[in-house]
Enzyme design. Sequence first.
Site: not given
Ligand SMILES: Cc1ncc(C[n+]2csc(CCOP(=O)(O)OP(=O)(O)O)c2C)c(N)n1
Lengths: 323, 323, 324, 324
Positions: A29, A58, A82, A84, A127
Site C-alpha cells: 500500500e 491484505e 505489522a 495489518f 498501530h
Molecule cells: C487493514 C488496514 N490496512 C491498511 C491500513 C492503513 N490505512 C489507514 S487509512 C487507509 C486508507 C483508507 O481508505 P478509505 O477506506 O478510502 O478511507 P479514507 O481514508 O479515504 O476515508 C489505509 C490504507 C489500515 N489502517 N488497515
Amino acid sequence: MALMTFIQAIQEALIEEMERDPLTFLMGEDVVLAVFGATRGLYERFGPMRVRNTPISEIGFVGAAVGAAMAGARPICEVEFASFFYCAFDQVCNQAAKLRYMSGGQAKIPVTFRAVYGSAGSAAAQHSETVYSQFLNVPGLKLAVPSDPADAKGLLKSAIRDDNPVIVFEHVGLGGLRGEVPEGEHLVALGQAAIKRPGTDITAIAIGAMVSRTLAVAEKLAADGISVEVVDPRTLMPLDEETLLASVAKTSRVIVADEAHLRGSAASEIAAIIAEKGFDLLDAPVKRVASLDVPVPFSPVLEQRAVAREAAIESAIRELLGA
Amino acid sequence: MALMTFIQAIQEALIEEMERDPLTFLMGEDVVLAVFGATRGLYERFGPMRVRNTPISEIGFVGAAVGAAMAGARPICEVEFASFFYCAFDQVCNQAAKLRYMSGGQAKIPVTFRAVYGSAGSAAAQHSETVYSQFLNVPGLKLAVPSDPADAKGLLKSAIRDDNPVIVFEHVGLGGLRGEVPEGEHLVALGQAAIKRPGTDITAIAIGAMVSRTLAVAEKLAADGISVEVVDPRTLMPLDEETLLASVAKTSRVIVADEAHLRGSAASEIAAIIAEKGFDLLDAPVKRVASLDVPVPFSPVLEQRAVAREAAIESAIRELLGA
Amino acid sequence: MEIERDKLLAMYRTMRRIRCFEERVRDLSIANEIPGFVHVSIGEEASATGVGAALRLTDRITSTHRGHGHLIAKGGRLDRMMAEIFGRRGGYCKGKGGSMHIADFALGILGANGIVGAGLPIATGSALAAVIQGRDDVTVSFFGDGAANEGAFHESLNLAAIWKLPVVFACENNGFGEFTPAQTVTSVADIAVRAQAYGIPGQIVDGNDVVAVHQAAAEAVARARRGEGPTLIECKTYRWEGHVVGEHAMIGTGQYRERAEIEQWRARCPIARMEKWLTERGLATADVFEAVAGEVRAEVEAAVEFARASESPDPKEVAEDLFV
Amino acid sequence: MEIERDKLLAMYRTMRRIRCFEERVRDLSIANEIPGFVHVSIGEEASATGVGAALRLTDRITSTHRGHGHLIAKGGRLDRMMAEIFGRRGGYCKGKGGSMHIADFALGILGANGIVGAGLPIATGSALAAVIQGRDDVTVSFFGDGAANEGAFHESLNLAAIWKLPVVFACENNGFGEFTPAQTVTSVADIAVRAQAYGIPGQIVDGNDVVAVHQAAAEAVARARRGEGPTLIECKTYRWEGHVVGEHAMIGTGQYRERAEIEQWRARCPIARMEKWLTERGLATADVFEAVAGEVRAEVEAAVEFARASESPDPKEVAEDLFV
Ligand SMILES: Cc1ncc(C[n+]2csc(CCOP(=O)(O)OP(=O)(O)O)c2C)c(N)n1
Ligand SMILES: Cc1ncc(C[n+]2csc(CCOP(=O)(O)OP(=O)(O)O)c2C)c(N)n1
Ligand SMILES: [Mg+2]
Ligand SMILES: [Mg+2]
C-alpha cells in the site's frame, strides 16, 4: 563506512537488490509515495512494472506475493503496520510457511515481507503492536528484527536473496536512527547474533528497538562499574542459540528485553531456551523485560507505563545483580 | 456423576447455557449437521434463529459474532478447525481482544469461540495445528484448553457466561474420551489449574490432549517407583501460576508438555515463568516437551515422529530424573 | 469454436481417468488403505477437464481440497498422485502433503489446498509473476461455490482486474459447501454475477458439458494470454458423492439433500453425455470408449500398485523440506 | 420524501459542528497539542450528517479512522470526544483510544476503528444482535472506498444479504485510500455496483448533498427496519485535507493530486450548498447560519477547554479496562 539512517539503509538494500535481480519487485500500500520513506523514489527508478501500489486488500496482495514467489518471481511485499498482518494471517501462516514442506520440497517461496512494528507515540493499540511473537510458533518462516542501520541493510539484503519466506520487522521509532554501514556489498547472514557490546557481569539479550535502549542503559551502568554484555539475536528464526548461551556461560546472569507484550513473547521463548539448555550456567533467574499485557494505550502517560523502555531494562539488571 | 464423552459434555454445556439465556446463540460452518458432533440436534431444539449455519466466510461470521456480542447478544461461534482462525485473525486479535480496552471499558464482548485443534491422524498441516500459542501474545483474550469431559463442560459453561472473549480449544482426538461429569450445575472457573494426579518426584504440566498422555505415562512410571504430579493449567489465560509454582516447589523438577510446535509454544511461556519466578525452587532445567518445528506432516510415520506424544513425555521425565 | 477430434478424445480420456482414479481412491479410503480424509469430485469431471484442456505445460493452476481432477487434467501422474494419497515416499510430496496438498511444480500445479479460497490470491500472484517475467503464461484458479464467499475471492478478483492479470477464475458450483446448500449462504444464485463487481467478464456454463466448458475456458485463457485480463467462469455441476468419503462418520445420520436430486444429476453424467455427443457426431463409437476405459483402468491399477510398493517415508525425513 | 424544516436545520447545524470541530482538531494537531495522528473529514460532512439524521438513539453505527463526523452525527459529545483526542481521562475512552478509537456505547457508537474494513463485520453482527433480541434497531457501517476492496466488505455484505440483516453499508467514496487514487486500485468506478454481487440494492448519491444523502439513507434505514435487509449506499465525495493531518511529514514533497481538483471540490462545499438550498427555499437566512456558526464555535471552544482541563490518566489506570 557510510553514516546513514535506518531508513536510508533499507532503501539502499532495496535498490541494490532490485538492480541485482530483475525478477525482484516491490508491492504494498502506497509504496510509491512511501509512507515510511524507505521505498521513496523507487517508482521513478524502477517503473510501474516493478513498483506497485496495491489496493487495501491484505489477503489479496500478501497472497499474490506468495503466489508470485512460488511462480518464480522475487517479491518484496510491504505490509505498512505489522498489525495489518492479522488481515492476511492465512496467507502467511497457512500458505507461505507451509507450502514448501507440504509439497515435499517442491515449492520455493522467495518472498520478503517488510512491516513496521512497535510503539512510537500515541498510535494506539492497532498501530503499535510488536507482532513478531505471533509468528514464532509457525514453522516455515524466517524472522528478522534489525536494530541499527547496518543490520537493517545486511539483513534485508539476505532476506531478499533467501529462497524462503522472510519477514523483516522494522521498529517504527528507528527510522531516523543513524549509524555506520559498511560500503559495498554488505550482507548479514540470517541466524547470526551479534554482541553489540561486550561485558562480563550480566548478559542482556535485546531485540529490535530494545537494543539501542539496552545499549544506553549499559553505558549508564558502566559508570556504576556494572559491565553489561548486550547481545542482539538479529533473527528470531533462525535463532543463534550458541552465541546467546555462550554469553550466558560467561556472565551467569541474563535478562531478555523485548518490546512485545510479556505473555507469549520472543523474550519468553529465549528465556525458556536458556532455562532448558543453559540451566547449569545460571546463577540467577532468567528475567524478562517486556511490555505490559494490555493493548498499547493511546495516552502518552499510559503508553509510557505500558511499553518496556530503558527504565525497565535498568531496574531488571539492577535487580538481578542486587545492585 | 454421569459418565459421558468429551463431545457429549460440550453438548450438555451448550444446551444448558442456551436454555439459560435466550440471547445466547450458535453460529458457524455446518453447526446444524455438526461436523464434530457437539452441536448436533441443537437446530431442532432451538430453531433457525439461534442455530445458524454460516457461509464459508471466517472474517464475516467471526466478526459478526464480535459485533453481536458488542451489541448485547451472547454468541457462541464455532470455527471448525482452529487453523481457520488465521482467516479471521484481525477480528479476533485487533477487534475482540482490543475493543474493550480501547473504548476505556465501554465495550462488553461476551463472545465464546470454539475450535478443534491438534493432530488426529493424517489431516496434514492445515488441519492439525495447535494454534493457541499464537493468541498468547494478544492481551484481551481468555484461552481455555480442556483435557477431559468434566473440564470441557465446566470450562465451556464458564466461557459462555464470561463477559469477555474466550476461545475454547478442543483437541480433535479427545471427542470420544469418556469421563465422569458432575451432575447438575457444573462450572470450572477460568484461571484455576487442576492437579490431575498428585505426585512427589517431578511436576508434569500438561496442556489439552497432553494431559491424558501424561497421565498414562505417570501410571506407567509409577510401576518403576517414579511419582509424577500431573498439573493441568486448564486455561492458558488467565494462567494459574500459583498452583503451577506450588507444585514445582514440592518436586523441584518440571517438564511442560504441549502438543504445539516447540518454538513460541505455551510450553515455552510456562517454562519462562518458572525460570523467572520459580528459579530457586528448581533442581534441574525446565524441560519442554512439544512437537517438532515443522508443519504437521501427512504420512502416519512422519506425523508420529513430529507430534509429541507419550514417548516424548516419558523420556523427558526419565532424563530429568536420571532414571 | 471447432475442437479437433484428437482433443475431444483426449478430454474424454481425461474424464475417464479422473472418474476411475477417484472411484478407486474412494474405495481404498473406505477400505482404510488411505490415511486421513479424501474429497472426490466424481460427477464433476467435465469442469476440471474442459479447463485443463485449454492450458499448456507452462500455464499454472491452483487447486482445492477436492483437487484430484484438476491435477489430472493438468497432466498430473496418477502413480505419484496415488502414492501421495497413500502417504508414501514415492508420492509427489514424499508423503508430507496427502490428498489435500498434492502439487507438481514442473507441471505448473501449484498445489491443492486445504484452506478454502486460499488458492485464489496465489493464482493471482502466479499470474503477476508471468507479467513480471515477461511471459504469456496463464494461471487458472479452481475453487468452489463456497470459496466465492471468502474475502480471498473478492480481493483476488479486484487485484487481477485492476492489473489485468492473466488469470482465469474457474468456479465449480456444485451446489454445496460441505453440508450446506449454496443458496442458503450465497446471496446470489449465480456466482458469475459477481464478475460485475470487478468489471470483468463473468460466464455461466453447464459444468457437466465438457465441450461447453472447454470453449468458455479456451476463450478466457486466450483473452488472458492476450493481456486483456481475468475472467470468471462458473461451471454449474454437482457432486455425486459425499463432501468427504465416509461423511456419515462425521455427520451421523443427518441428511442435507434428497436422494432424488442425486439421481437427477447422475442422469446428467458428464462422461455419458460426452459419449452420446461424440457418437452422434460420428467421432467415436462404443468400442473406442471401452478401449479407453480399459486403458485407464489399467493405468489406475498400476498407480495403486506403485503406491502400494512405495515405501513409507523414513521418520528422519520429517525434518527435511522445510527450508531451501 | 419531504424533510421537515427542523430536521433540515439540525442537519445544517451538525455539518457545521463537524466542520468546526475538525478544523479545530486539525489546527491543534498542527500545533502539537494532540498526540498521535488524526484524520479529518473536512469537506465530507454531508455523508455523515445525512446518514446520521436517519437514525434514532437505539440504532448503532460503526465508524472508521476518519470518524469524527460519524460520531458527531450520531450525537457524540464534542467535549468528551475532544478530551479523548487529547488523550485525557475525561475522554470517551479515558485516554486509551484516541482519535481513531472513540466510542460511545450509550449512543450506539460502537467505535471508530484503526483497521480499514473492520467495522463492516462488526456492524453486521450488531444487526444480527438486534434480530436475536427481537428489536428493530438498525446498524450503519461507515467505510471508505478503500475499505470496499477488503475481504471484510465482501463477507459482510454476503452475510447481511442472506440473513436479511438490518444494516446499511454507507460507503464514503472520497476518491482516495491514503495517497492512492481509487480508480487505480478499484476495479469499478462505482462501489455501488458491487451491491449486485449480493442481490441487494445499491445506490449512488451525491455525497456533498446532505438532503440527497439523507433521503437515500432514510429509505435504506426504513427498509432495514422493516426486515427487508441491507442496502449499499455510495456517497461520492472528496476530502479537502490530507489523508492525515500533516501528511507531508509522512510522504515528503510527493504529490498525489492536483491543486485544481481540490479547488473544484471546495467549490462544492456541502455546507455552502445547503445554505444556498435553504435560502432558495426560504427556509433560512444568513443570520440563522451565522447564529449557528457562532453557537457551534462556542461549543467547540468549550470542548477544547474541557479537554485541556481534563487530567491525564494516572499511569496506574493502564491495567484497568482490559477485562470486565
Ligand atoms: C487493514 C488496514 N490496512 C491498511 C491500513 C492503513 N490505512 C489507514 S487509512 C487507509 C486508507 C483508507 O481508505 P478509505 O477506506 O478510502 O478511507 P479514507 O481514508 O479515504 O476515508 C489505509 C490504507 C489500515 N489502517 N488497515
Ligand atoms: C478457510 C476454511 N474454512 C472452512 C474449511 C472447511 N471446509 C473444507 S471444504 C469446505 C466446503 C467448501 O465448499 P466449496 O468451496 O463449495 O467446495 P466443494 O467442497 O463443494 O468442492 C469447507 C467449509 C476450510 N477447509 N477452510
Ligand atoms: Mg461446493
Ligand atoms: Mg477513501
